[in-house]
Design a protein around this motif. Structure first.
Motif, PDB file in Angstrom:
ATOM      1  N   LEU A 355      14.036  -8.397   6.917  1.00  0.00           N
ATOM      2  CA  LEU A 355      13.393  -7.083   6.883  1.00  0.00           C
ATOM      3  C   LEU A 355      14.453  -6.017   7.116  1.00  0.00           C
ATOM      4  N   PRO A 356      14.963  -5.397   6.060  1.00  0.00           N
ATOM      5  CA  PRO A 356      16.103  -4.482   6.220  1.00  0.00           C
ATOM      6  C   PRO A 356      15.761  -3.186   6.955  1.00  0.00           C
ATOM      7  N   ILE A 357      14.514  -2.727   6.887  1.00  0.00           N
ATOM      8  CA  ILE A 357      14.213  -1.372   7.347  1.00  0.00           C
ATOM      9  C   ILE A 357      14.410  -1.208   8.846  1.00  0.00           C
ATOM     10  N   ASP A 358      14.227  -2.277   9.644  1.00  0.00           N
ATOM     11  CA  ASP A 358      14.390  -2.136  11.092  1.00  0.00           C
ATOM     12  C   ASP A 358      15.780  -2.540  11.568  1.00  0.00           C
ATOM     13  N   ASN A 359      16.727  -2.673  10.630  1.00  0.00           N
ATOM     14  CA  ASN A 359      18.104  -2.994  10.998  1.00  0.00           C
ATOM     15  C   ASN A 359      18.945  -1.757  11.251  1.00  0.00           C
ATOM     16  N   VAL A 360      18.432  -0.584  10.913  1.00  0.00           N
ATOM     17  CA  VAL A 360      19.184   0.666  11.066  1.00  0.00           C
ATOM     18  C   VAL A 360      18.317   1.650  11.837  1.00  0.00           C
ATOM     19  N   ARG A 361      18.923   2.357  12.768  1.00  0.00           N
ATOM     20  CA  ARG A 361      18.205   3.377  13.518  1.00  0.00           C
ATOM     21  C   ARG A 361      19.167   4.508  13.854  1.00  0.00           C
ATOM     22  N   ALA A 362      18.634   5.707  13.962  1.00  0.00           N
ATOM     23  CA  ALA A 362      19.479   6.877  14.175  1.00  0.00           C
ATOM     24  C   ALA A 362      18.855   7.773  15.237  1.00  0.00           C
ATOM     25  N   CYS A 363      19.683   8.599  15.835  1.00  0.00           N
ATOM     26  CA  CYS A 363      19.219   9.636  16.751  1.00  0.00           C
ATOM     27  C   CYS A 363      20.204  10.796  16.666  1.00  0.00           C
ATOM     28  N   THR A 364      19.809  11.935  17.186  1.00  0.00           N
ATOM     29  CA  THR A 364      20.700  13.083  17.246  1.00  0.00           C
ATOM     30  C   THR A 364      21.163  13.291  18.677  1.00  0.00           C
ATOM     31  N   LEU A 365      22.238  14.035  18.840  1.00  0.00           N
ATOM     32  CA  LEU A 365      22.795  14.339  20.150  1.00  0.00           C
ATOM     33  C   LEU A 365      23.087  15.840  20.204  1.00  0.00           C
ATOM     34  N   PRO A 366      22.169  16.622  20.776  1.00  0.00           N
ATOM     35  CA  PRO A 366      22.398  18.073  20.879  1.00  0.00           C
ATOM     36  C   PRO A 366      23.283  18.397  22.079  1.00  0.00           C
ATOM     37  N   LEU A 367      24.447  18.952  21.817  1.00  0.00           N
ATOM     38  CA  LEU A 367      25.407  19.281  22.870  1.00  0.00           C
ATOM     39  C   LEU A 367      25.528  20.796  22.997  1.00  0.00           C
ATOM     40  N   SER A 368      25.371  21.281  24.215  1.00  0.00           N
ATOM     41  CA  SER A 368      25.501  22.708  24.481  1.00  0.00           C
ATOM     42  C   SER A 368      26.765  22.958  25.283  1.00  0.00           C
ATOM     43  N   ASP A 369      27.075  24.221  25.494  1.00  0.00           N
ATOM     44  CA  ASP A 369      28.166  24.580  26.382  1.00  0.00           C
ATOM     45  C   ASP A 369      27.630  24.578  27.810  1.00  0.00           C
ATOM     46  N   VAL A 370      28.483  24.830  28.791  1.00  0.00           N
ATOM     47  CA  VAL A 370      28.019  24.916  30.170  1.00  0.00           C
ATOM     48  C   VAL A 370      26.915  25.978  30.254  1.00  0.00           C
ATOM     49  N   GLU A 371      25.896  25.704  31.043  1.00  0.00           N
ATOM     50  CA  GLU A 371      24.772  26.610  31.165  1.00  0.00           C
ATOM     51  C   GLU A 371      24.499  26.917  32.630  1.00  0.00           C
ATOM     52  N   LYS A 372      23.875  28.062  32.841  1.00  0.00           N
ATOM     53  CA  LYS A 372      23.610  28.514  34.202  1.00  0.00           C
ATOM     54  C   LYS A 372      22.379  27.839  34.779  1.00  0.00           C
ATOM     55  N   VAL A 373      22.428  27.592  36.083  1.00  0.00           N
ATOM     56  CA  VAL A 373      21.253  27.160  36.842  1.00  0.00           C
ATOM     57  C   VAL A 373      21.072  28.141  37.987  1.00  0.00           C
ATOM     58  N   LEU A 374      19.826  28.444  38.270  1.00  0.00           N
ATOM     59  CA  LEU A 374      19.499  29.412  39.306  1.00  0.00           C
ATOM     60  C   LEU A 374      19.247  28.689  40.619  1.00  0.00           C
ATOM     61  N   VAL A 375      19.927  29.130  41.681  1.00  0.00           N
ATOM     62  CA  VAL A 375      19.761  28.562  43.019  1.00  0.00           C
ATOM     63  C   VAL A 375      19.347  29.688  43.967  1.00  0.00           C
ATOM     64  N   ILE A 376      18.184  29.533  44.565  1.00  0.00           N
ATOM     65  CA  ILE A 376      17.685  30.528  45.523  1.00  0.00           C
ATOM     66  C   ILE A 376      17.386  29.817  46.830  1.00  0.00           C
ATOM     67  N   ASP A 377      18.019  30.278  47.908  1.00  0.00           N
ATOM     68  CA  ASP A 377      17.869  29.665  49.233  1.00  0.00           C
ATOM     69  C   ASP A 377      17.244  30.696  50.161  1.00  0.00           C
ATOM     70  N   GLY A 378      16.134  30.313  50.792  1.00  0.00           N
ATOM     71  CA  GLY A 378      15.467  31.224  51.705  1.00  0.00           C
ATOM     72  C   GLY A 378      16.090  31.270  53.074  1.00  0.00           C
ATOM     73  N   ASP A 379      17.005  30.361  53.413  1.00  0.00           N
ATOM     74  CA  ASP A 379      17.657  30.345  54.711  1.00  0.00           C
ATOM     75  C   ASP A 379      18.770  31.387  54.739  1.00  0.00           C
ATOM     76  N   ALA A 380      18.946  32.010  55.847  1.00  0.00           N
ATOM     77  CA  ALA A 380      19.897  33.115  55.958  1.00  0.00           C
ATOM     78  C   ALA A 380      21.332  32.662  55.721  1.00  0.00           C
ATOM     79  N   ASP A 381      21.702  31.483  56.181  1.00  0.00           N
ATOM     80  CA  ASP A 381      23.083  31.033  56.004  1.00  0.00           C
ATOM     81  C   ASP A 381      23.318  30.314  54.678  1.00  0.00           C
TER      82      ASP A 381
END
Length: 797
Positions: A355-381
């Motif tokens: 059965l040839p059809i299940d012998n091949v499989r593919a996927c994509t790989l989306p690569l981005s540049d560095v991205e920001k993450v938001l960090v909010i700390d309620g503690d004073a220090d």
């Protein structure tokens, strides 16, 4: 029409009697003899009568030769004249199983090719049979997609619907050019639609033919199929099952290919996992898996339809699996390192098998540049914020892909969707309360694919959290916060404060270390989660599924994960200020936070593949792209035929269809179900697995090529056959005839000419009898004594 056209040269044999007759005429010589005058006088008197007898004799011999050759060639023509006089109508409904297991080539030809040959043999026979024959042909994949699209009409799914068969039988030519589809389906929708056609189209006689491969997975428990068949007027329909498969050979199939859940950033290695399943009945040994990467750099602004891929191919080292037991599967991993941003493609392949059809499989790989993450700390220090940011951005030569942006709690009070959208993930640490405005913005942010992590410390006001974060079906918490409960002192010194939770969470990569890896993590107190009250049962039924990632030793959850819309939420029921736990200083904190960040990022990552019968969608924000789009379908045999379309705003919009400004985003939306119902000709290209390409035009006029991976649904690789005797018994009291495709073709060949052969044989017997009578009549015989003497002039004396 002849069954054996090669024997048509035998019709030259018809000229033999004529040649013999001419040769006999040439043998006569003129001889002067007085007695001949009497014979010549008699001949002149009877010349016309003698020539007529000789002509009839010659014609009878020619007819006998022609009939004999016609019988040997298998002449099948002439039945339509008799059918037109008879006026009987017969409706033949053929259901073709074209699921991708019909591509099994264990016996040489594929099972689907045998099904088409059976259909061709049936059509040829009906073209020569008496009566008026109507043919309906329906492929199972088309019927299944039409039903999924909401159609209840068999005409919409049928390739041929009650078409009258003519003498040339060319109406199936288009079907004969088809191949087994890439769709996994069963026969239920096709049988239901066939039943509707059989009941609605009047005919004197009705037949249903089911051409399938009768695999164990579909026919091992045929109760559903029996219910569908019994819905037909079985007293009016004869059902025949045509078995088109042979004994299955060994088959291996790739069941999964995907990059592991992680931060997919250019310049950071990505681990890709591939899973191979052994569907055979014997162990498979020394399996080589070839893999390659197709890079699509930003400089690639045009596609090349003459090539299989427009990107740059790079082969990777092959993987080797030593052995796979029957029915088992093995997962292997390999690394992909790409320094360029954008969407790239990965393809893996096994050696050819049944059965040839299940012998091949593919996927994509989306690569981005560095991205920001938001960090909010309620503690004073900002102690917790420091711990999180130092893990996500350790500096030096280590590249994680995240750029932490530490903000005060006041940033969140005035937050909107526009201010949160630039962040790939949000970490909220030890916040006392959340405002209504912030809760609304966070809800929209997560539903559109954002990642949110809570670290709820001792300053949290549970009434505010419960009232704001769970109101209006927001589900920003896994459940209402209960009380902050201290962890009881353990009498078992071998048991740590924290244990692993449910399987199938983002901590599964650390599960091999067991609970002992968390033994140094100290926990004094944490929040608990309340169970919904009876008044909240309706709301609880709509709430997302919550999984426990880590739990306290008293089985109360400590870390949970759940999904909301397209995004993901991780909730840690303790803070990071050091009052309740020493976790930030424990070695498990770094891998925990990295895996948390990976799962939060993956929620916003675009899909890496689509099932071939799912919708094929591409959104084009008007500030980035023009609406003109070209789609190049996947193929193994270039050139590719492009499909040109224009993106349109959706008729019905959802949150995912709207941009940040609230305007609907134009999109291209190929719906295979709707395409089948409307009869669009390019449906086969949309249903083709492999790597296809979008060719977009950016707002500045530059081109962009983006790959898309389409994959088959797993399951049809199991080629084990069902026991036809057991199937026939399960279908009782239905009277179902089973026949192999080979026997079916032989029956059609014989049945197609049996009636006419009998007629030809009868005519040959009559012609031979007439020839003998004419030969006797045209020859001279000695007179019988007493019957008189022969008069030379033709009379008796």
């Amino acid at each position: 029409m002849f069954l054996y056209p090669a024997l048509l040269t035998g019709f030259f044999f018809v000229a033999v009697p004529l040649l013999v007759h001419l040769i006999n005429m040439l043998r006569h010589r003129r001889q002067r003899w007085a007695a001949m005058d009497f014979l010549l006088a008699s001949y002149r008197k009877q010349k016309k009568w003698i020539r007529l007898r000789q002509l009839l004799l010659l014609l009878s011999r020619l007819a006998a030769a022609a009939l004999l050759v016609a019988m040997l060639c298998g002449w099948t023509g002439g039945g339509k004249i008799l059918g037109a006089l008879g006026g009987q109508t017969t409706h033949h409904v053929v259901v073709l199983d074209d699921s991708y297991s019909m591509g099994d080539a264990s016996g040489g030809d594929t099972a689907y090719a045998r099904a088409l040959q059976s259909l061709q043999g049936l059509t040829r026979r009906l073209a020569s049979d008496d009566g008026n024959h109507q043919l309906t042909v329906m492929r199972a994949s088309r019927a299944a997609m039409a039903v999924r699209g909401g159609s209840e009409s068999g005409d919409a799914a049928a390739d041929l619907a009650a078409q009258t068969i003519t003498t040339d039988a060319r109406l199936i030519n288009r079907l004969m050019a088809t191949q087994a589809s890439s769709v996994r389906t069963d026969l239920i929708p096709a049988l239901d639609l066939a039943s509707e056609l059989i009941s609605s189209i009047p005919a004197d006689t009705k037949y249903l033919y089911v051409a399938s491969d009768f695999r164990q997975r579909d026919w091992g428990s045929p109760e559903r199929l029996a219910n569908s068949l019994q819905s037909m007027p079985t007293d009016e329909v004869e059902i025949r099952m045509i078995d088109c498969a042979t004994a299955p050979a060994a088959n291996l199939g790739i069941t999964s290919l995907s990059p592991t859940q992680d931060v997919w950033v250019a310049g950071v290695p990505v681990v890709v996992s591939v899973t191979v399943h052994n569907y055979g009945q014997a162990p498979a040994k020394n399996i080589s898996i070839s893999n390659r990467v197709i890079r699509y750099p930003k400089t690639l602004d045009a596609a090349d339809p003459t090539l299989q891929f427009s990107g740059q191919l790079e082969s990777l080292p092959a993987l080797l699996i030593e052995t796979i037991d029957p029915g088992a599967e093995v997962t292997k991993t390999f690394q992909v390192f790409i320094t360029e941003q954008g969407t790239h493609a990965i393809e893996v392949a096994l050696p050819d098998d049944a059965l040839p059809i299940d012998n091949v499989r593919a996927c994509t790989l989306p690569l981005s540049d560095v991205e920001k993450v938001l960090v909010i700390d309620g503690d004073a220090d900002i102690r917790g914020g420091y711990h999180v940011s130092s893990v996500l951005d350790p500096g030096s030569q280590v590249r994680i892909g995240a750029v932490p942006d530490i903000q005060p709690p006041s940033f969140l009070r005035s937050a909107t969707m526009e201010t949160l959208a630039p962040y790939r993930a949000i970490y909220l640490i030890d916040l006392p309360e959340i405002s209504e405005n912030a809760a609304g913005a966070l809800d929209r942010y997560v539903r559109r694919g954002g990642g949110l992590a809570w670290f709820i410390g001792d300053e949290a006001q549970k009434e505010s959290y419960n009232r704001v974060l769970l109101a209006r079906d927001r589900f920003l918490l896994p459940a209402p916060l209960g009380e902050a409960v201290r962890l009881p002192v353990s009498s078992d010194r071998d048991s740590g404060d924290v244990l692993l939770g449910d399987d199938g969470t983002f901590l599964d990569p650390l599960r091999s270390g067991g609970d002992g890896a968390w033994s140094l993590l100290g926990l004094a107190q944490s929040w608990t989660l309340e169970k919904p009250s009876l008044d909240d049962e309706a709301t609880a039924s709509e709430s997302p599924r919550v999984r426990t990632v880590l739990k306290r030793r008293d089985d109360k959850p400590l870390v949970t994960q759940h999904e909301l819309g397209e995004g993901r939420i991780v909730t840690v029921l303790t803070g990071l200020n050091g009052r309740w736990t020493n976790w930030p200083s424990d070695p498990t904190f770094v891998p925990f936070l990295l895996l948390t960040n990976a799962t939060l990022w993956s929620g916003a990552a675009p899909p890496t593949q689509r099932a071939i019968d799912d919708a094929l969608v591409r959104r084009l924000p008007p500030d980035l792209y023009t609406p003109d789009v070209m789609y190049l379908p996947a193929t193994n045999e270039p050139p590719r035929i492009p499909i040109e379309v224009v993106a349109q705003p959706p008729a019905k919009t959802t949150d995912a269809d709207e941009s940040i400004s609230g305007e609907p985003i134009p999109m291209v939306n190929f719906q295979p179900q709707e395409m089948v119902i409307s009869g669009e000709s390019n449906i086969d290209e949309i249903l083709r697995p492999g790597i296809s390409e979008w060719v977009l035009t950016q707002s500045d006029g530059r081109g962009e090529v983006i790959p898309t991976a389409s994959v088959i649904r797993v399951g049809e690789g199991d080629l084990r056959r069902a026991n036809k005797a057991e199937v026939q018994q399960s279908l009782m009291p239905l009277e179902v005839q089973f026949v192999s495709s080979t026997a079916w073709s032989n029956q059609n060949r014989a049945a197609g000419s049996s009636t006419l052969t009998l007629v030809l044989f009868s005519l040959l017997a009559l012609v031979l009898a007439a020839e003998q009578a004419l030969a006797y009549w045209a020859s001279y015989h000695v007179s019988v004594p007493g019957a008189g003497r022969l008069d030379p002039l033709g009379g008796k004396s």
